[in-house]
Structure formats: structure tokens, C-alpha cells
Design an enzyme around this catalytic site. Structure first.
Site, PDB file in Angstrom:
ATOM      1  N   ASP A 142      -3.141  -3.765   9.377  1.00 46.00           N
ATOM      2  CA  ASP A 142      -3.165  -2.349   9.006  1.00 46.00           C
ATOM      3  C   ASP A 142      -4.520  -1.988   8.397  1.00 46.00           C
ATOM      4  O   ASP A 142      -4.918  -2.535   7.374  1.00 46.00           O
ATOM      5  CB  ASP A 142      -2.046  -2.049   8.007  1.00 46.00           C
ATOM      6  CG  ASP A 142      -1.741  -0.568   7.896  1.00 46.00           C
ATOM      7  OD1 ASP A 142      -2.689   0.227   7.771  1.00 46.00           O
ATOM      8  OD2 ASP A 142      -0.553  -0.200   7.932  1.00 46.00           O
TER       9      ASP A 142
ATOM     10  N   SER B 137      -0.408   5.581   9.465  1.00 46.56           N
ATOM     11  CA  SER B 137       0.256   4.385   9.984  1.00 46.56           C
ATOM     12  C   SER B 137       1.590   4.679  10.647  1.00 46.56           C
ATOM     13  O   SER B 137       2.152   3.788  11.297  1.00 46.56           O
ATOM     14  CB  SER B 137       0.464   3.366   8.853  1.00 46.56           C
ATOM     15  OG  SER B 137      -0.766   2.886   8.384  1.00 46.56           O
TER      16      SER B 137
ATOM     17  N   SER C 115       4.594   1.149   9.092  1.00 45.91           N
ATOM     18  CA  SER C 115       4.359   0.270  10.247  1.00 45.91           C
ATOM     19  C   SER C 115       5.614  -0.479  10.669  1.00 45.91           C
ATOM     20  O   SER C 115       6.014  -0.399  11.840  1.00 45.91           O
ATOM     21  CB  SER C 115       3.214  -0.706   9.949  1.00 45.91           C
ATOM     22  OG  SER C 115       2.032  -0.004   9.633  1.00 45.91           O
TER      23      SER C 115
ATOM     24  N   GLU D  12       2.856  -7.677  10.471  1.00 46.79           N
ATOM     25  CA  GLU D  12       1.863  -6.766   9.889  1.00 46.79           C
ATOM     26  C   GLU D  12       1.191  -7.380   8.667  1.00 46.79           C
ATOM     27  O   GLU D  12       1.861  -7.795   7.720  1.00 46.79           O
ATOM     28  CB  GLU D  12       2.509  -5.442   9.466  1.00 46.79           C
ATOM     29  CG  GLU D  12       1.478  -4.476   8.891  1.00 46.79           C
ATOM     30  CD  GLU D  12       2.073  -3.326   8.085  1.00 46.79           C
ATOM     31  OE1 GLU D  12       1.382  -2.298   7.937  1.00 46.79           O
ATOM     32  OE2 GLU D  12       3.212  -3.460   7.588  1.00 46.79           O
TER      33      GLU D  12
ATOM     34  N   ASP E 124      -4.987  -2.446   4.413  1.00 47.17           N
ATOM     35  CA  ASP E 124      -5.070  -0.997   4.275  1.00 47.17           C
ATOM     36  C   ASP E 124      -5.104  -0.560   2.816  1.00 47.17           C
ATOM     37  O   ASP E 124      -5.908   0.289   2.418  1.00 47.17           O
ATOM     38  CB  ASP E 124      -3.866  -0.381   4.988  1.00 47.17           C
ATOM     39  CG  ASP E 124      -3.775   1.118   4.832  1.00 47.17           C
ATOM     40  OD1 ASP E 124      -4.596   1.825   5.450  1.00 47.17           O
ATOM     41  OD2 ASP E 124      -2.876   1.595   4.121  1.00 47.17           O
TER      42      ASP E 124
ATOM     43  N   HIS F 175      -7.926   1.631   0.678  1.00 54.31           N
ATOM     44  CA  HIS F 175      -7.622   2.925   0.056  1.00 54.31           C
ATOM     45  C   HIS F 175      -8.124   2.993  -1.386  1.00 54.31           C
ATOM     46  O   HIS F 175      -8.512   4.060  -1.869  1.00 54.31           O
ATOM     47  CB  HIS F 175      -6.119   3.198   0.088  1.00 54.31           C
ATOM     48  CG  HIS F 175      -5.634   3.777   1.375  1.00 54.31           C
ATOM     49  ND1 HIS F 175      -6.159   4.930   1.925  1.00 54.31           N
ATOM     50  CD2 HIS F 175      -4.659   3.354   2.237  1.00 54.31           C
ATOM     51  CE1 HIS F 175      -5.529   5.207   3.053  1.00 54.31           C
ATOM     52  NE2 HIS F 175      -4.627   4.258   3.277  1.00 54.31           N
TER      53      HIS F 175
ATOM     54  N   ASP G 207      -3.959  -0.411  13.449  1.00 53.30           N
ATOM     55  CA  ASP G 207      -3.421   0.928  13.707  1.00 53.30           C
ATOM     56  C   ASP G 207      -4.493   2.005  13.599  1.00 53.30           C
ATOM     57  O   ASP G 207      -4.483   2.989  14.326  1.00 53.30           O
ATOM     58  CB  ASP G 207      -2.251   1.225  12.770  1.00 53.30           C
ATOM     59  CG  ASP G 207      -2.544   0.899  11.317  1.00 53.30           C
ATOM     60  OD1 ASP G 207      -3.622   0.350  11.010  1.00 53.30           O
ATOM     61  OD2 ASP G 207      -1.676   1.173  10.463  1.00 53.30           O
TER      62      ASP G 207
ATOM     63  N   HIS H 127      -8.419   7.125   5.847  1.00 56.26           N
ATOM     64  CA  HIS H 127      -8.581   6.376   7.085  1.00 56.26           C
ATOM     65  C   HIS H 127      -9.807   6.886   7.827  1.00 56.26           C
ATOM     66  O   HIS H 127     -10.318   7.970   7.537  1.00 56.26           O
ATOM     67  CB  HIS H 127      -7.352   6.547   7.976  1.00 56.26           C
ATOM     68  CG  HIS H 127      -6.102   5.987   7.382  1.00 56.26           C
ATOM     69  ND1 HIS H 127      -4.844   6.280   7.860  1.00 56.26           N
ATOM     70  CD2 HIS H 127      -5.910   5.152   6.322  1.00 56.26           C
ATOM     71  CE1 HIS H 127      -3.933   5.651   7.149  1.00 56.26           C
ATOM     72  NE2 HIS H 127      -4.554   4.959   6.202  1.00 56.26           N
TER      73      HIS H 127
END
Length: 544
Positions: free
Chosen positions: A98, A142, A207, A363, A368, A372, A409, A491
Site C-alpha cells: 500500500d 485505497s 484494501s 497487503e 502507506d 502519510h 495501489d 497520495h
């Protein structure tokens, strides 16, 4: 106003007081350095001390080394691509990092030990690029991407397992079954295959939800979330309930990740004392136990997972109240690694497949989350952990009958910048240049995010950058610099890589829409609603 003048055979671009001849402007864009070993530090304007570069291998100084390496790669390419594998993919695995952007992979190589290093999935014979936009957004989340790479249909931002006819939070549209789209897991189950999902996030997160759920809001993980949006949980079933009682979720042989709080009612505490969130009074963990046989087991610690009986037919493993801890924070006595979860899953799936094969979704979800928060060290360490699970899965399965696809993703806004020397600390400062404010800058930085506030100072009405020399950038909680202040980094909209190994992996080359991925995987494994592409039992493919 810009004037373009021709002067003695070359152009001069004038823009106010910053007029520069083209050649000088070119030199500013591409600075040159003296690459010498043993030179003492010397400061020059807007430049770091001269780079001290010592080749890690002396033979890199010779052309023969690079020519030999190229021939080795050429040989590998010829061996892998002149013999196409068109066997049936009995087993199918989709590994999804991710937020694992291409810069994340590049930075991860240096983290592994050098620019020339490779993750295991980078050694797969076929690579392509996936376009990640949602049906209604340039930059995806996602949920819509999970719908694309698992169900083969592009959806709207924030929705999962539904068509683009459903907008975010549209409860009534979610309830209409004609808007639902089925995933690879559903297609596999229809053919009698064993199925499973693994994540380092909550198993109800966007996800993994793409495997089994249909939701107008990725955040409706429990009924409390549905109620908080003034929607009716009796009409819009929450994601946790769909996992336990849904058509796909209830048939999964393996469910491993975090998220206990979404399965427990308010007033109930889990094994660590964390409170449940459900408002309907239901304990979905107990309901899962009751609906399966004695060979199905619920586990919540690493030891319980590793000690599962070889008679286990199903497992529900929830190792955290919500997301599992980052690898750098995890208690190895309590939380299994992603690799260990994959090991346990494949043992169960292989047994339960009864020769018909299996589908597994894995995953690495916290790559991810690190991005962030502009916590680059955490994001890249999670990428390295993700790769370990891919490496193990590929080493334990046959490329002749098992297709493994590794992708992401969406991307993030992290970039690698500057002219650092080889092997420079990827989490450190650029060692080839100072910025115009005479301060060093980080090799890794973000276009936006919370790292802005931790790396800038306001003095006398002016905004100044902090001196990174005075900061421990290797602290796992250091927020890397960002250009635009945002509470959470966003993202990115650029394409992500797709790596494939096994039967029909050649289908994954080129540049394509993200929703193509499950269709190609289904073709390789003879999965479809009507199974029109294959003969009975998927033993051999019908002539085209």
C-alpha cells in the site's frame, strides 16, 4: 516580460534581473563536482564539501565490469522471456504494498545496502505500469483502487466493492445488489479454491475490504461508523459484519491482521484491555467461532499462530485492536511478522485447496501510513518487511503453477532529490550540495504533509528551515521535510509498478489501467463467472 535575444550565435533568455546565458543556466541545472578521494572538507557557496567517492568495488572503475553485468542481465532476460509459461496457474497470489511508489522502491534499495541492490520482486521476469486514478478522481485512495485491482472495475473515491454508480456515503445505492462487483476471491471460491487475506492493517481497512465487502464508505468498518454518518446499519451492512457473514468473507480460510475493536461490542474489552466499538451488542469473533467447525481457530498472538495444529481448516487472527504496529515498534512476542503470517497461511491454504489451488491476498499496509506522516524510515522499513514475505512465498512455490503478482495501489509524494554520492545515507542529508539558504537538505522529502511544521521555524515574521545537521534524522519518529503544510501527506497520482512471476506473467507488461490486473490473473487461472475460457476443471485451456 520575457525577451529572447540572439547574441553571437547563441540565445540569451532575459527574465528581469535574473538573465543568464543558456550555457550558464544549463550549468546551474546540472552542477559539476570534483570526485576525489581523500580531499579535506571545503565549503563553497551553495555546495557541500567536495564529494568523497570511493567505489564499493574497484572493478566498477573499468568498462569491462559494466559490460559483463549488462551481458549477465541480457542472458537472464533471454532465459526468462524466450520461454513463455502458458500453464494453468493453479495458485494465485496478489501482494500489494500500500503506497509503495517507485521512489519508495528506489529508496528501499539503498536501505538494503546500496543502489545496486534489488528487492526479490524486482527479480521477477515481467514488469508493467498501472494507472491508478479513480472513476472520479485524478489521485486515488485505497478503496477505489482495491475495487480496481481485485474486482476489475474502477470505482469512485472512498467506495469499495461497488461500481461508480455508487457515490461515497450513498447508503441506499450500496444496498442495491446490481451495484456490487465481485473480487478475485469470489471468483476463486466459485471454482472450489481455498482463499485468504493477510494485512498489517485492520482486516476491515480499505484494501482487504476489497476482497469481500461492498461499501459506499470505506470508513464504515463497524456499525458505529455507519451510525456516525447518519446511515442505517440495517440497510448498509458494516464491513466487519460482511467479513464474518458475507458471501465471500464467511468462506475465507485465512483472515490475518488487526482490527479486533470492530468485532467486539461496546463494554467488552479484548485481550489487551482495548474496548470494542460495536453498538449492536454483537461479538463477531464469537459468531465466527460458532459458524465454523472445531478445526477453525481464533488466535490473537504470534505464539498461537505459530502453534496452530496441522489440522487447522480456517484461522481468524486479529493481532491488534486496530492496525498492527509498525515492524520497528512491534513486540515480537505478541505480533507475528508479515512473513510469518504468509507462512502460516500457505500451510493452511495448501491443505484446504484439495488440489484445486488457492487465492491469497497479502497487503503490506503500513508503508502507506508511514508516508502519510512523512515518517520515511518507517515506510521504507515496512517495504523491506513486505519484500521478505514475497521472497518466502516465491521460494516455496513453483513458478510452473503459481502466479505471483506484486504491485501497489497508489503512489505518494516522497521523492529522492539532489546529487548525493553512492551509498550516502538514504535517511540523511544530501552530501553533494547546500541549498541557497546555506543549509543542507534531506535526500528524501515530500511535496506536502506534516513534515513542514517540524522542519521550519518562524523567526521575526520570516520562515526559515531548521539545520538538519542538528537533528537526528535516523530517529524512527523523525518527520521528513515537506513543501506544503498538511496534517497528513497525500497520495500521488503517478503510475505504480506491477511485477509478475509464474504462469502468464507476460500479460503484465506494458502500461495499462489498474482494473486490468484481476482480469489477467483470472485468465491465467481460468477464473470467470462462466469459465468460458477453459474446459471443465480448468485442466487445459480451450483453443483461441
Amino acid at each position: 516580460m520575457i525577451l529572447l535575444l540572439l547574441v553571437t550565435g547563441f540565445c540569451v533568455a532575459l527574465t528581469g534581473s535574473h538573465a543568464l546565458p543558456r550555457r550558464e543556466a544549463e550549468h546551474r541545472m546540472h552542477p559539476t563536482y570534483t570526485m576525489m578521494a581523500g580531499v579535506k572538507e571545503r565549503r563553497v557557496k551553495r555546495a557541500m564539501p567536495q564529494i568523497i567517492f570511493s567505489a564499493q568495488r574497484q572493478d566498477e572503475q573499468h568498462a569491462e565490469y559494466w559490460r559483463g553485468l549488462a551481458q549477465q542481465i541480457l542472458s537472464q532476460q533471454l532465459d526468462s522471456k524466450l520461454k513463455l509459461n502458458t500453464q494453468l496457474a493453479k495458485n494465485v497470489m496478489l501482494f500489494m504494498g500500500d503506497g509503495m511508489s517507485i521512489p519508495t522502491i528506489t529508496a528501499g534499495r539503498v536501505y538494503l545496502g546500496g543502489e545496486e541492490k534489488q528487492f526479490s520482486f524486482e527479480q521477477f521476469p515481467y514488469v508493467g505500469l498501472s494507472k491508478t486514478y479513480c472513476a472520479n478522481m485524478q489521485v486515488a485512495d485505497s478503496a477505489c483502487t482495491a475495487t480496481a485491482y481485485l474486482s476489475g472495475v474502477k470505482a469512485n473515491y472512498g467506495t469499495v466493492g461497488v461500481t461508480a454508480a455508487v457515490t461515497m456515503k450513498d447508503c441506499l445505492a450500496q444496498a442495491e445488489s446490481q451495484h456490487h462487483v465481485n473480487s478475485l476471491a469470489a471468483w476463486a471460491q466459485a471454482q472450489g479454491m481455498a482463499t485468504g487475506l493477510i494485512t498489517t492493517t485492520s482486516v476491515t481497512h480499505a484494501s482487504p475490504a476489497g476482497v469481500y465487502a461492498h461499501s459506499a464508505n470505506r470508513n464504515w468498518e463497524s456499525d458505529a461508523d455507519v451510525v456516525a454518518d447518519n446511515a442505517d446499519p440495517l440497510i448498509c451492512t458494516d464491513i466487519a459484519s460482511q467479513l464474518i457473514h458475507g458471501q465471500v468473507g464467511s468462506k475465507l480460510n485465512v483472515i490475518l491482521g488487526g482490527g479486533r475493536e470492530n468485532f467486539l461490542p461496546v463494554g467488552t474489552k479484548d485481550e489487551t484491555g482495548a474496548a470494542g466499538r460495536r453498538m449492536d451488542g454483537r461479538n463477531l469473533i464469537e459468531e465466527w467461532k460458532r459458524q465454523h467447525t472445531n478445526s477453525a481457530h481464533y488466535v490473537h498472538t504470534r505464539r498461537q499462530l505459530l502453534e496452530l495444529s496441522n489440522q487447522t481448516s480456517r484461522v481468524l487472527g486479529l493481532f491488534a485492536p486496530y492496525h498492527m504496529p509498525y515492524h520497528v515498534d512491534a513486540n515480537p512476542e505478541e505480533q507475528p511478522t508479515l512473513e510469518e503470517m504468509v507462512q502460516a497461511a500457505l500451510s493452511i491454504l495448501e491443505r484446504q485447496s484439495a488440489g484445486r489451488g488457492y487465492f491469497l491476498f497479502v497487503e503490506g499496509g503500513r508503508i502507506d501510513h508511514g508516508h502519510h506522516d512523512t515518517l520515511a524510515l518507517r515506510a521504507i522499513d515496512e517495504t523491506a518487511e513486505f519484500d521478505k514475505s514475497v521472497r518466502w512465498a516465491r521460494s516455496q512455490t513453483s513458478e510452473q503453477d503459481t502466479l505471483i503478482v506484486v504491485t501497489s495501489d497508489h503512489s505518494h509524494t516522497m521523492s529522492l532529490a539532489g546529487y548525493s554520492s553512492r551509498k550516502n545515507d538514504i535517511f540523511g542529508i544530501n552530501d553533494g550540495q547546500l541549498a541557497d539558504d546555506a543549509l543542507p537538505y534531506a535526500t528524501l522529502s515530500y511535496a506536502n504533509g506534516p513534515g513542514y511544521n517540524s522542519n521550519f521555524l518562524k523567526e521575526g515574521g520570516a520562515v526559515k528551515r531548521k539545520n538538519l545537521r542538528a537533528i537526528n534524522m535516523k530517529n524512527k519518529d523523525f518527520m521528513f521535510p515537506s513543501t506544503v503544510p498538511l496534517e497528513s501527506e497525500t497520495h500521488g497520482g503517478d503510475d505504480v509498478a506491477v511485477f509478475a512471476s509464474g504462469p502468464y506473467s507476460q500479460l503484465f507488461t506494458g502500461v495499462y489501467e489498474q482494473n486490468f490486473i484481476p482480469h489477467a490473473m483470472a485468465y491465467a487461472s481460468c477464473l470467470s463467472d462462466k469459465r468460458s475460457m477453459c474446459s471443465d476443471l480448468g485442466i487445459e485451456r480451450q483453443p483461441r
